[in-house]
Scaffold this active site. Sequence first.
Site, PDB file in Angstrom:
ATOM      1  N   GLY A 169       0.942  -1.325  -0.082  1.00 23.81           N
ATOM      2  CA  GLY A 169       0.103  -0.167  -0.107  1.00 23.81           C
ATOM      3  C   GLY A 169       0.903   1.253  -0.052  1.00 23.81           C
ATOM      4  O   GLY A 169       2.233   1.249  -0.209  1.00 23.81           O
ATOM      5  N   ILE A 171       1.815   3.265   2.365  1.00 24.67           N
ATOM      6  CA  ILE A 171       3.190   3.453   3.366  1.00 24.67           C
ATOM      7  C   ILE A 171       4.214   2.610   2.531  1.00 24.67           C
ATOM      8  O   ILE A 171       5.395   3.014   2.717  1.00 24.67           O
ATOM      9  CB  ILE A 171       2.693   2.950   4.630  1.00 24.67           C
ATOM     10  CG1 ILE A 171       1.723   4.262   5.053  1.00 24.67           C
ATOM     11  CG2 ILE A 171       3.812   3.058   5.537  1.00 24.67           C
ATOM     12  CD1 ILE A 171       0.997   3.912   6.492  1.00 24.67           C
ATOM     13  N   THR A 245       5.864  -1.320  11.592  1.00 25.30           N
ATOM     14  CA  THR A 245       5.137   0.131  12.081  1.00 25.30           C
ATOM     15  C   THR A 245       3.622   0.149  11.794  1.00 25.30           C
ATOM     16  O   THR A 245       3.100   1.192  11.672  1.00 25.30           O
ATOM     17  CB  THR A 245       5.866   1.204  11.206  1.00 25.30           C
ATOM     18  OG1 THR A 245       5.906   0.814   9.646  1.00 25.30           O
ATOM     19  CG2 THR A 245       7.225   1.606  11.676  1.00 25.30           C
ATOM     20  N   SER A 246       3.075  -1.154  11.326  1.00 26.95           N
ATOM     21  CA  SER A 246       1.671  -1.434  11.091  1.00 26.95           C
ATOM     22  C   SER A 246       0.795  -1.740  12.209  1.00 26.95           C
ATOM     23  O   SER A 246       0.363  -0.694  12.884  1.00 26.95           O
ATOM     24  CB  SER A 246       1.676  -2.386  10.016  1.00 26.95           C
ATOM     25  OG  SER A 246       0.339  -2.467   9.506  1.00 26.95           O
ATOM     26  N   ARG A 247       0.726  -2.820  12.771  1.00 29.20           N
ATOM     27  CA  ARG A 247      -0.295  -3.290  13.892  1.00 29.20           C
ATOM     28  C   ARG A 247       0.572  -4.260  14.554  1.00 29.20           C
ATOM     29  O   ARG A 247       1.026  -5.188  13.909  1.00 29.20           O
ATOM     30  CB  ARG A 247      -1.473  -3.569  13.677  1.00 29.20           C
ATOM     31  CG  ARG A 247      -2.522  -2.408  13.400  1.00 29.20           C
ATOM     32  CD  ARG A 247      -2.565  -1.519  14.535  1.00 29.20           C
ATOM     33  NE  ARG A 247      -3.609  -0.245  14.315  1.00 29.20           N
ATOM     34  CZ  ARG A 247      -3.359   0.915  13.814  1.00 29.20           C
ATOM     35  NH1 ARG A 247      -1.842   1.133  13.803  1.00 29.20           N
ATOM     36  NH2 ARG A 247      -4.276   1.758  13.622  1.00 29.20           N
ATOM     37  N   GLU A 276      -0.657  -2.643  23.725  1.00 31.42           N
ATOM     38  CA  GLU A 276      -0.081  -1.237  24.157  1.00 31.42           C
ATOM     39  C   GLU A 276      -0.872  -0.639  25.162  1.00 31.42           C
ATOM     40  O   GLU A 276      -2.009  -0.745  25.270  1.00 31.42           O
ATOM     41  CB  GLU A 276      -0.184  -0.375  22.726  1.00 31.42           C
ATOM     42  CG  GLU A 276       0.594  -1.173  21.623  1.00 31.42           C
ATOM     43  CD  GLU A 276       0.384  -0.244  20.058  1.00 31.42           C
ATOM     44  OE1 GLU A 276      -0.122   0.758  20.176  1.00 31.42           O
ATOM     45  OE2 GLU A 276       0.810  -0.831  19.211  1.00 31.42           O
ATOM     46  N   HIS A 295       4.545   3.452  19.356  1.00 34.15           N
ATOM     47  CA  HIS A 295       3.427   3.678  18.271  1.00 34.15           C
ATOM     48  C   HIS A 295       3.523   5.185  17.959  1.00 34.15           C
ATOM     49  O   HIS A 295       2.595   6.129  17.973  1.00 34.15           O
ATOM     50  CB  HIS A 295       2.040   3.374  18.859  1.00 34.15           C
ATOM     51  CG  HIS A 295       0.831   3.110  17.558  1.00 34.15           C
ATOM     52  ND1 HIS A 295       0.064   2.145  17.640  1.00 34.15           N
ATOM     53  CD2 HIS A 295       0.933   3.730  16.661  1.00 34.15           C
ATOM     54  CE1 HIS A 295      -0.708   2.144  16.799  1.00 34.15           C
ATOM     55  NE2 HIS A 295      -0.245   3.056  15.869  1.00 34.15           N
TER      56      HIS A 295
END
Length: 336
Positions: A169, A171, A245-247, A276, A295
């Site tokens: 995508g 990013i 850096t996504s989930r 988190e 995050h």
Amino acid sequence: MNPGHRPRVFVTHSMAGLARMVDRDPLAPLHERTECVVWPGPLQPEPRALREAATDCEGLLCLLTDRVDGDVIGAARSLRVISSCSVGVDHIDVAAATARGIRVGFTPGVLTETTADLAFALLLAASRRIVEADGAVRSGAWTPDRRWQLDGFLGRDLHASTLGLVGLGPIAQAVASRAHGFGMRILGWSRSPHRLPGVEQVELDALLAGSDFVSVHVALAEETHGLIDADAFARIRPGAVLVNTSRGGIVDELALVAALRSGRVAAAGLDVFATEPLPADSPLLGLDNVVLTPHIGSASTATRLRMADLAVENLLAGVLGRPLRDCANDAELAAR
Ligand code: DGY
């Protein structure tokens, strides 16, 4: 809609810190056009408080840390739009919203480059051991007898190595353009076909086996939960560096810890975690070969302001009956 009608909206966070930094209240358009209730606490509402506060609202503006589940949506009988100040919408029961004809606004695009910057920072920090080296300087371990060691803090080169992008995508594409500047070969995997210049699209197994660096850029969904699991670590190139850096839910954290301990994965840079904030007893905290950030992928002042503005714009559009600039369930709503 009656022209004098001021829709009632609920905002779960005052955005006061950001407002102070930029000397402007991102929520001002909501105060002008709506009956806007802002949650007063420094922390966001607990699930029960959120459910109660949303009950009589037409619009809800939330952050990714608010769980907007079926209960909240079910209780909010007048709700027409949920606008999240995030690109990820995995904290929202989008199916429940769609079933009720509620639009879900989100903030893609505006945080792409900033998040790609952080992914690249983590690639560099993890591969060149920046945090460990900084710790050594601060702790006094950089002594005259260790002034310059031929074998001190040896890391891995990014330049001329291979980067594997899990997800292709916007990013991931922004990370790819940075990687091109570093002379990296780029492999990419995505469930849908993409034709991107300078990116060889391959199967996930081939990506894992063929990449020196693996950066994760898929959204969290049922199909991607645990995508990078023990099996994936068994197939990853020995000595690879992983960045997420996504989930957090996309990477099996315990499997990653095992891979980091065994050296199968040389290092990792993680901005997101299954839970988190990261629990104090997380084994990740005991590892030197991991760089951990809380995050902060989109955390530049300019980007956070753009996200807040877009979330407000989407909310206003939703309660005023206009199309949202970015709606996560447009296609599903159209197909109903
Ligand atoms: C998002 O918007 O989903 C990001 O995770 C925030 O950095």
